[in-house]
Enzyme design. Structure first.
Site, PDB file in Angstrom:
ATOM      1  N   ARG A 121       0.805  -1.227   0.000  1.00 62.32           N
ATOM      2  CA  ARG A 121       0.000   0.000   0.000  1.00 62.32           C
ATOM      3  C   ARG A 121       0.839   1.279   0.000  1.00 62.32           C
ATOM      4  NH1 ARG A 121      -3.030  -3.554   3.337  1.00 62.32           N
ATOM      5  NH2 ARG A 121      -5.012  -4.106   2.336  1.00 62.32           N
ATOM      6  N   LYS A 143       3.285  10.992 -11.963  1.00 65.72           N
ATOM      7  CA  LYS A 143       2.402  10.142 -12.749  1.00 65.72           C
ATOM      8  C   LYS A 143       3.059   8.772 -12.925  1.00 65.72           C
ATOM      9  CE  LYS A 143      -0.450  13.109 -15.697  1.00 65.72           C
ATOM     10  NZ  LYS A 143      -0.773  13.413 -17.109  1.00 65.72           N
ATOM     11  N   GLU A 185       9.240  16.422 -26.229  1.00 59.48           N
ATOM     12  CA  GLU A 185       8.767  16.909 -24.929  1.00 59.48           C
ATOM     13  C   GLU A 185       9.460  18.217 -24.550  1.00 59.48           C
ATOM     14  OE1 GLU A 185       6.298  15.767 -23.289  1.00 59.48           O
ATOM     15  OE2 GLU A 185       6.069  13.636 -23.684  1.00 59.48           O
ATOM     16  N   LYS A 227       7.859  22.117 -15.371  1.00 55.55           N
ATOM     17  CA  LYS A 227       7.061  20.963 -14.929  1.00 55.55           C
ATOM     18  C   LYS A 227       6.806  21.036 -13.427  1.00 55.55           C
ATOM     19  CE  LYS A 227       5.335  16.650 -15.486  1.00 55.55           C
ATOM     20  NZ  LYS A 227       5.976  15.457 -16.038  1.00 55.55           N
ATOM     21  N   GLU A 237      -3.946  17.129 -11.958  1.00 57.80           N
ATOM     22  CA  GLU A 237      -4.432  17.416 -13.308  1.00 57.80           C
ATOM     23  C   GLU A 237      -5.904  17.822 -13.329  1.00 57.80           C
ATOM     24  OE1 GLU A 237      -4.433  14.557 -16.864  1.00 57.80           O
ATOM     25  OE2 GLU A 237      -2.379  15.261 -16.789  1.00 57.80           O
ATOM     26  N   ARG A 241      -2.410  21.583 -14.953  1.00 55.27           N
ATOM     27  CA  ARG A 241      -1.490  20.517 -15.360  1.00 55.27           C
ATOM     28  C   ARG A 241      -1.891  19.903 -16.701  1.00 55.27           C
ATOM     29  NH1 ARG A 241       1.179  15.673 -11.655  1.00 55.27           N
ATOM     30  NH2 ARG A 241       2.353  14.729 -13.368  1.00 55.27           N
ATOM     31  N   ASN A 245      -0.355  18.098 -21.508  1.00 59.21           N
ATOM     32  CA  ASN A 245      -0.820  17.105 -22.479  1.00 59.21           C
ATOM     33  C   ASN A 245      -0.795  17.625 -23.918  1.00 59.21           C
ATOM     34  OD1 ASN A 245      -1.370  15.040 -20.594  1.00 59.21           O
ATOM     35  ND2 ASN A 245      -3.346  15.966 -20.085  1.00 59.21           N
ATOM     36  N   HIS A 248      -0.388  15.283 -26.817  1.00 57.42           N
ATOM     37  CA  HIS A 248      -0.594  13.928 -26.317  1.00 57.42           C
ATOM     38  C   HIS A 248      -1.956  13.336 -26.690  1.00 57.42           C
ATOM     39  CE1 HIS A 248       2.967  14.985 -24.117  1.00 57.42           C
ATOM     40  NE2 HIS A 248       3.032  13.801 -23.541  1.00 57.42           N
ATOM     41  N   HIS A 252      -0.979  10.106 -28.349  1.00 56.69           N
ATOM     42  CA  HIS A 252      -1.240   8.811 -27.730  1.00 56.69           C
ATOM     43  C   HIS A 252      -2.039   7.904 -28.660  1.00 56.69           C
ATOM     44  CE1 HIS A 252      -0.595   9.732 -23.151  1.00 56.69           C
ATOM     45  NE2 HIS A 252       0.529   9.595 -23.820  1.00 56.69           N
ATOM     46  N   HIS A 264       7.327   7.072 -27.934  1.00 56.35           N
ATOM     47  CA  HIS A 264       6.403   8.044 -27.359  1.00 56.35           C
ATOM     48  C   HIS A 264       6.692   9.469 -27.830  1.00 56.35           C
ATOM     49  CE1 HIS A 264       3.865  10.076 -24.428  1.00 56.35           C
ATOM     50  NE2 HIS A 264       4.913  10.777 -24.028  1.00 56.35           N
TER      51      HIS A 264
END
Length: 358
Positions: A121, A143, A185, A227, A237, A241, A245, A248, A252, A264
């Protein structure tokens, strides 16, 4: 050494950037006392390339550590790999006083962070990104996650590292394709947040491509500053934030359409070009600025045209399962000028079709 603080209160952490820092990580971790024992997680390639140097640094500082590996590549980024690694941790007797170290690129960081978030956990983890993409983007912000057949990063968590160590010298051995993978990026930050940085990237292109470590450290530091500031303002997000993207949404989808054979960063580059064309098509982004962004992407050796083997219908089918799609409508990050963007779902199907058939 450059130190950038990600300001998240008691969960805040340092990003340490220095040429050769890999050799000093053991001593720094000893001082930080994050855990009593560490397990380094790396793919088979990075373990052979850099694992010995890191383990020597940890041993020299008297830091207890083990190294475990998994097969290299995006194809390993699935729940089965996480389960296998979790079994290895249990067999090693890892407990909540121990921690993980992610040594590698974005795939390794995503897998290790997710594993740290769910093992017992939650146990601490540290990031040591070894690719440009991971250094400027995926290692910062918390993330984590893995892919499933229906899409990329659909299973994951927000889980912050305790520290990020960035050694610019490891980029000297990075394959050319991996350098390009990270540059998309890098360009992203200039378009979404900092027009001055965009100009810097245009002016310093030759030095960056020649891997001038002084210039690369400037690039890495600025990307991490942006960032870190965005994450500190909006960790999960909810709003700001989401600007990260940029490129993306369609990126994606193209990556998924390739069955993750496309890197990517290359897919994000295509997504950024598509986003610029969507914004220009909507009349919210001046055509000359759209062309400037597309030109810089091309100048860095990145493709600007989606491969013909990926049909518009195929790409759009993956848009439907993307995390950025809400109520069946995909949200796009679209520039309004270099350095500023908006987030919108007001993009017609016809315009998407036009851009995809460009």
């Amino acid at each position: 050494m450059r130190t950038i603080r990600v300001g998240l209160g008691d969960r805040g952490y340092d990003i340490l950037i220095e040429n050769g820092i890999l050799a000093a990580i053991g001593a720094d971790l000893k001082q930080r006392a994050i855990a009593k024992r560490y397990v380094v997680v790396a793919d088979s390639y990075v373990a052979e390339l850099l694992g010995g140097r890191l383990m020597a640094s940890l041993a020299a500082a008297g830091v207890a550590a083990e190294l475990i590996t998994f097969p290299r590549g995006e194809a390993s980024k699935h729940l089965g790999t996480v389960a296998e690694l979790a079994s290895r941790l249990a067999q090693l007797g890892l407990d909540r006083k121990d921690a993980l170290i992610a040594l590698g690129g974005g795939v390794t960081g995503d897998i290790t962070g997710f594993l740290a978030a769910i093992y017992m956990r939650g146990i601490p983890f540290v990031q040591i990104p070894t690719t440009l993409l991971a250094q400027v983007d995926s290692s910062v912000g918390g993330k984590t996650g893995v892919d499933i057949p229906e899409g990329k990063n659909l299973v994951g968590t927000f889980y912050q590292p305790r520290c990020v160590y960035i050694d610019s010298s490891v980029l000297m051995s990075l394959p050319e394709a991996e350098l390009l993978n990270g540059l998309a990026e890098v360009i992203k930050y200039g378009v979404i947040y900092d027009a001055g940085f965009f100009r810097f990237l245009a002016e310093q292109r030759q030095a960056i491509m020649a891997r001038d470590l002084g210039v690369l450290e400037e690039v890495i530091a600025r990307c991490c500053e942006i960032k870190g500031a965005v994450v500190a303002a909006d960790e999960r997000e909810a709003d700001l934030r989401r600007i990260l993207n940029f490129g993306h949404t369609l990126g994606h989808a193209v990556e998924a359409a390739s069955n993750y054979a496309m890197a990517h960063g290359l897919a994000v580059g295509l997504g950024m070009v598509a986003a610029c064309r969507l914004a220009a098509g909507k009349g919210i982004f001046p055509q000359d600025q759209a062309e400037a962004v597309c030109r810089l992407i091309a100048d860095y050796g990145l493709s600007t045209e989606i491969p013909l083997e990926f049909s518009a219908g195929q790409i759009k089918s993956f848009l439907k399962t993307d995390k950025k799609t809400v109520g069946g409508r995909p949200f796009f990050v679209l520039p309004t000028e270099i350095g500023k963007v908006v987030i919108t779902d007001a993009v017609s199907e016809e315009l998407i079709d036009t851009v995809l058939s460009h």
